[in-house]
Design a protein around this motif. Sequence first.
Motif, PDB file in Angstrom:
ATOM      1  N   HIS C 206      35.077 122.449  11.805  1.00  0.00           N
ATOM      2  CA  HIS C 206      35.390 122.088  13.196  1.00  0.00           C
ATOM      3  C   HIS C 206      34.173 122.221  14.099  1.00  0.00           C
ATOM      4  O   HIS C 206      34.233 122.812  15.168  1.00  0.00           O
ATOM      5  CB  HIS C 206      36.543 122.945  13.734  1.00  0.00           C
ATOM      6  CG  HIS C 206      37.860 122.627  13.094  1.00  0.00           C
ATOM      7  ND1 HIS C 206      38.272 123.256  11.939  1.00  0.00           N
ATOM      8  CD2 HIS C 206      38.846 121.773  13.431  1.00  0.00           C
ATOM      9  CE1 HIS C 206      39.469 122.792  11.591  1.00  0.00           C
ATOM     10  NE2 HIS C 206      39.839 121.891  12.475  1.00  0.00           N
ATOM     11  N   PHE C 207      33.071 121.623  13.676  1.00  0.00           N
ATOM     12  CA  PHE C 207      31.821 121.708  14.428  1.00  0.00           C
ATOM     13  C   PHE C 207      31.699 120.501  15.349  1.00  0.00           C
ATOM     14  O   PHE C 207      31.979 119.375  14.950  1.00  0.00           O
ATOM     15  CB  PHE C 207      30.646 121.739  13.442  1.00  0.00           C
ATOM     16  CG  PHE C 207      29.293 121.983  14.071  1.00  0.00           C
ATOM     17  CD1 PHE C 207      29.120 122.961  15.039  1.00  0.00           C
ATOM     18  CD2 PHE C 207      28.188 121.245  13.664  1.00  0.00           C
ATOM     19  CE1 PHE C 207      27.871 123.193  15.598  1.00  0.00           C
ATOM     20  CE2 PHE C 207      26.936 121.477  14.214  1.00  0.00           C
ATOM     21  CZ  PHE C 207      26.778 122.445  15.189  1.00  0.00           C
ATOM     22  N   MET C 208      31.333 120.738  16.606  1.00  0.00           N
ATOM     23  CA  MET C 208      31.157 119.635  17.558  1.00  0.00           C
ATOM     24  C   MET C 208      29.774 119.675  18.197  1.00  0.00           C
ATOM     25  O   MET C 208      29.325 120.718  18.641  1.00  0.00           O
ATOM     26  CB  MET C 208      32.199 119.702  18.678  1.00  0.00           C
ATOM     27  CG  MET C 208      32.031 118.552  19.687  1.00  0.00           C
ATOM     28  SD  MET C 208      32.873 118.823  21.298  1.00  0.00           S
ATOM     29  CE  MET C 208      31.517 119.562  22.243  1.00  0.00           C
ATOM     30  N   ILE C 209      29.099 118.519  18.229  1.00  0.00           N
ATOM     31  CA  ILE C 209      27.871 118.364  19.021  1.00  0.00           C
ATOM     32  C   ILE C 209      28.088 117.180  19.951  1.00  0.00           C
ATOM     33  O   ILE C 209      28.271 116.051  19.488  1.00  0.00           O
ATOM     34  CB  ILE C 209      26.632 118.082  18.143  1.00  0.00           C
ATOM     35  CG1 ILE C 209      26.423 119.195  17.113  1.00  0.00           C
ATOM     36  CG2 ILE C 209      25.393 117.932  19.006  1.00  0.00           C
ATOM     37  CD1 ILE C 209      25.278 118.893  16.137  1.00  0.00           C
ATOM     38  N   ASP C 210      28.070 117.404  21.262  1.00  0.00           N
ATOM     39  CA  ASP C 210      28.292 116.287  22.190  1.00  0.00           C
ATOM     40  C   ASP C 210      26.951 115.810  22.767  1.00  0.00           C
ATOM     41  O   ASP C 210      26.100 116.625  23.106  1.00  0.00           O
ATOM     42  CB  ASP C 210      29.247 116.712  23.310  1.00  0.00           C
ATOM     43  CG  ASP C 210      29.912 115.490  23.959  1.00  0.00           C
ATOM     44  OD1 ASP C 210      29.746 114.368  23.431  1.00  0.00           O
ATOM     45  OD2 ASP C 210      30.593 115.655  24.979  1.00  0.00           O
ATOM     46  N   HIS C 211      26.795 114.489  22.870  1.00  0.00           N
ATOM     47  CA  HIS C 211      25.563 113.840  23.340  1.00  0.00           C
ATOM     48  C   HIS C 211      24.408 114.118  22.364  1.00  0.00           C
ATOM     49  O   HIS C 211      23.908 113.201  21.736  1.00  0.00           O
ATOM     50  CB  HIS C 211      25.208 114.264  24.766  1.00  0.00           C
ATOM     51  CG  HIS C 211      26.327 114.075  25.731  1.00  0.00           C
ATOM     52  ND1 HIS C 211      26.852 112.832  25.995  1.00  0.00           N
ATOM     53  CD2 HIS C 211      27.068 114.963  26.448  1.00  0.00           C
ATOM     54  CE1 HIS C 211      27.849 112.964  26.858  1.00  0.00           C
ATOM     55  NE2 HIS C 211      27.997 114.252  27.129  1.00  0.00           N
ATOM     56  N   GLY C 212      23.989 115.356  22.292  1.00  0.00           N
ATOM     57  CA  GLY C 212      23.167 115.803  21.176  1.00  0.00           C
ATOM     58  C   GLY C 212      21.669 115.626  21.273  1.00  0.00           C
ATOM     59  O   GLY C 212      20.938 116.347  20.585  1.00  0.00           O
ATOM     60  N   THR C 213      21.154 114.700  22.073  1.00  0.00           N
ATOM     61  CA  THR C 213      19.714 114.479  22.092  1.00  0.00           C
ATOM     62  C   THR C 213      18.971 115.791  22.339  1.00  0.00           C
ATOM     63  O   THR C 213      19.292 116.516  23.266  1.00  0.00           O
ATOM     64  CB  THR C 213      19.328 113.457  23.187  1.00  0.00           C
ATOM     65  OG1 THR C 213      20.193 112.335  23.082  1.00  0.00           O
ATOM     66  CG2 THR C 213      17.889 113.011  23.042  1.00  0.00           C
ATOM     67  N   GLY C 214      18.000 116.082  21.504  1.00  0.00           N
ATOM     68  CA  GLY C 214      17.165 117.269  21.680  1.00  0.00           C
ATOM     69  C   GLY C 214      17.687 118.526  21.001  1.00  0.00           C
ATOM     70  O   GLY C 214      17.020 119.561  21.041  1.00  0.00           O
ATOM     71  N   VAL C 215      18.874 118.460  20.374  1.00  0.00           N
ATOM     72  CA  VAL C 215      19.390 119.640  19.661  1.00  0.00           C
ATOM     73  C   VAL C 215      18.488 119.953  18.464  1.00  0.00           C
ATOM     74  O   VAL C 215      18.101 119.051  17.726  1.00  0.00           O
ATOM     75  CB  VAL C 215      20.844 119.403  19.183  1.00  0.00           C
ATOM     76  CG1 VAL C 215      21.255 120.437  18.142  1.00  0.00           C
ATOM     77  CG2 VAL C 215      21.802 119.424  20.373  1.00  0.00           C
ATOM     78  N   VAL C 216      18.133 121.234  18.316  1.00  0.00           N
ATOM     79  CA  VAL C 216      17.373 121.688  17.152  1.00  0.00           C
ATOM     80  C   VAL C 216      18.095 122.883  16.537  1.00  0.00           C
ATOM     81  O   VAL C 216      18.362 123.872  17.224  1.00  0.00           O
ATOM     82  CB  VAL C 216      15.931 122.095  17.541  1.00  0.00           C
ATOM     83  CG1 VAL C 216      15.213 122.742  16.361  1.00  0.00           C
ATOM     84  CG2 VAL C 216      15.144 120.892  18.029  1.00  0.00           C
ATOM     85  N   ILE C 217      18.443 122.784  15.261  1.00  0.00           N
ATOM     86  CA  ILE C 217      19.105 123.878  14.544  1.00  0.00           C
ATOM     87  C   ILE C 217      18.225 124.220  13.345  1.00  0.00           C
ATOM     88  O   ILE C 217      18.082 123.423  12.418  1.00  0.00           O
ATOM     89  CB  ILE C 217      20.523 123.463  14.099  1.00  0.00           C
ATOM     90  CG1 ILE C 217      21.378 123.132  15.340  1.00  0.00           C
ATOM     91  CG2 ILE C 217      21.170 124.566  13.262  1.00  0.00           C
ATOM     92  CD1 ILE C 217      22.782 122.627  15.023  1.00  0.00           C
TER      93      ILE C 217
END
Lengths: 308, 308, 308
Positions: C206-217
């Motif tokens: 149940h993982f959510m990333i909204d829009h997301g640009t620039g996310v670093v994991i």
Amino acid sequence: MKKRQNLEKTVDRIIESYDRHGGINHIRGPNLPSREEIVETLESLITIIFPGFFTREVIDRDNVRFWVGAECSRIYPRIEDQINKSLRYFCLQWGDCRPDTDACLIEDLEACLVRARKIARALLRELPALRRVLFQDVQAHFTGDPAAKSLDEIILAYPGMLAISVYRIAHFLWRRQVPLLPRIMSEYAHTRTGIDIHPGARIGNHFMIDHGTGVVIGETTVIGDHVRIYQGVTLGALAVPEDAGEYRDVKRHPTIRDRVTIYSGATILGGKTVIGKGAVIGGNVWITRSVAPGAKVFGEPPALAIRT
Amino acid sequence: MKKRQNLEKTVDRIIESYDRHGGINHIRGPNLPSREEIVETLESLITIIFPGFFTREVIDRDNVRFWVGAECSRIYPRIEDQINKSLRYFCLQWGDCRPDTDACLIEDLEACLVRARKIARALLRELPALRRVLFQDVQAHFTGDPAAKSLDEIILAYPGMLAISVYRIAHFLWRRQVPLLPRIMSEYAHTRTGIDIHPGARIGNHFMIDHGTGVVIGETTVIGDHVRIYQGVTLGALAVPEDAGEYRDVKRHPTIRDRVTIYSGATILGGKTVIGKGAVIGGNVWITRSVAPGAKVFGEPPALAIRT
Amino acid sequence: MKKRQNLEKTVDRIIESYDRHGGINHIRGPNLPSREEIVETLESLITIIFPGFFTREVIDRDNVRFWVGAECSRIYPRIEDQINKSLRYFCLQWGDCRPDTDACLIEDLEACLVRARKIARALLRELPALRRVLFQDVQAHFTGDPAAKSLDEIILAYPGMLAISVYRIAHFLWRRQVPLLPRIMSEYAHTRTGIDIHPGARIGNHFMIDHGTGVVIGETTVIGDHVRIYQGVTLGALAVPEDAGEYRDVKRHPTIRDRVTIYSGATILGGKTVIGKGAVIGGNVWITRSVAPGAKVFGEPPALAIRT
């Protein structure tokens, strides 16, 4: 029948609008360079720079000479053509040549072609030197990222390397005053990586950009050797006036000296801002003034409101 | 032999899982619109809007009428088809029509097709008006960016212009309640540019987005004329409740009045937040309340810890 | 004539530079996996996972078995080939096998192929399980985003879903120690979405990333179930030493427990940093220490300088 008439009318109105808003069409103007052609040529150049990395076919000792020869023969006329179109575009639209004087026009178009040929040839000849400096960039990524497993992984999968490779090619053409072409190249890298390096920027060797999404490096930025930059870093201009025209051709972006590290999300603004040698700029820091060599600048941990 | 049996078993298990998790497949459902088709059509529309910029062939006074006619004839049925699929999808899945009543179903599918045809035709007829407003956007980029050398460069190489062009087309379809299609279009622009403009947002003329990576403009945002936005700006919603459902159809995103400038990394949140006419929002500023017209809002330069 | 000689000389110099800078070419080295092949195979896998969403042809009850069978048969040898190339690359370059001993070499290449076959088969067999967990991710996006109109829209148009789908496939291969391949996959997702998830990260359901640009994991991040992340969030490492080598294989990135929400632009750093269950991290917050379960952490609204 009615349907056909409808379409005819729509087409007529579109054509009319071409006549009215001349600014966004090139029907009467010179023939623009083609983005698709430029991107294909750029990808071929990168394939030659990193042989065996981006081809499906196997390249080995036996076929490498044929392969490089064939690639160079194939792309040389295409590069020349795109440079020529970029030069002619500028010459006809902004140059001193007057399209009403046939003689002048022809002379200048000749001159464009001669210059295009020269620059295309120089670009191919520059490839060994580009390989040398890009190899240093690959090494800088390996030294700088604990997650990197090998130099090969960096070439194959690091967006920073793609953006820097494209920048170094685009900057070569920028220095030779080719219009449009370098910016189309840098936008290709921006699309692919989220890293926006203006081809006018001047960047030293051993450059590393990790992750990279959101990085912006402005036109008049100067960057030294062994600099490390992380995602979301802006090297930008201070406030832009209502009409940007008065602001063109001024140094608007900062100078970053050797061995500086700039962590994610930091913003450094202004043409007179100099980050001294070996300085470290912390994440999310906002800087509009110069920083002394060796300084470490971090935001005071902001007060956090914690409700539990 | 064994290998074939293995594959058979794997395929069986995949098919079984299609039956179990119906939510992520469309085998029994209506025929979805195709992302590839939509992207190709969108690219054709942009080619018609900016003739001579994105084609390899030369377009001149003599062939332009044939070229536009051919392009329009070619894409019209494809647009109609994709709109029709989007409408039918919605009609069958969420509409009032009951698929168990054959009559109703057929009637509604007929109605979908009639509406799709109408909207496709209207979109083509809108192209001259779209050209007019996009020309203003191009001018806004030129006035706003000191690094821009010409209007042509902006069309050829500015991600902001691509994102705005796609937004204006997607918004046209959004206003006519076409489901899915506008969001697929806006995601195409997001992929290409890092700029995420929801097609439901309402945006005035002379709009500029510079660099753009990381920009998010939410569904219920309202933006006036002559607004300038830089990379990393979020026009978003305040905290989202555990279950977002109760929050649908509410104005969740801010209102930006005419001639506002919002510098890089600023975040403006909330449906009741209004940024007054002519205000300037500084970089990285975080705003959840309204700002008076003409105000200049900057973060107090945060205390920096400098170790030398 | 002269022109041909020029080209010959240019080609010679390029070949020479291949000999000199061995680090960035693979002419004598093992045959690298192909990015293009990997991307095409990855796209096929996603097409099988979400049947009917990304194909132009209509998939229905009657043809679905043939379609899945054909797709699986088609991509199975290609996956095997790419995994094999990745394993062999590692084996020849970094493994214990000594290329000077023919016997050893052959044995190891055999072993690579056997392992590649095993992993490729396991990946296809994993597809139903991947579908189950990805369906939960789709539901998480629907529950989390008020702008989402349907589950279908999320599959068709949410960059977060693409990035998570690619991550779950790449992570499967990462866990089986396949080199290069998972990182090439994650960079494909990064290019398409601006979301950079290292395949080594461990992420719950149940993982959510909204829009997301620039996310670093980052590589050693651990994320629980029901976590929500917005654009520009970094889950990263604290300062990297001059030479990153000493820092490899250490847990450098944070741990995020179940039901945590992290709003846009927040940065959470360090391998010992733990964000407790149910905590909420506000936008743009900068965190380098652990946060208690259930805590809500927001930056104190920074003092704003407002001039009117």
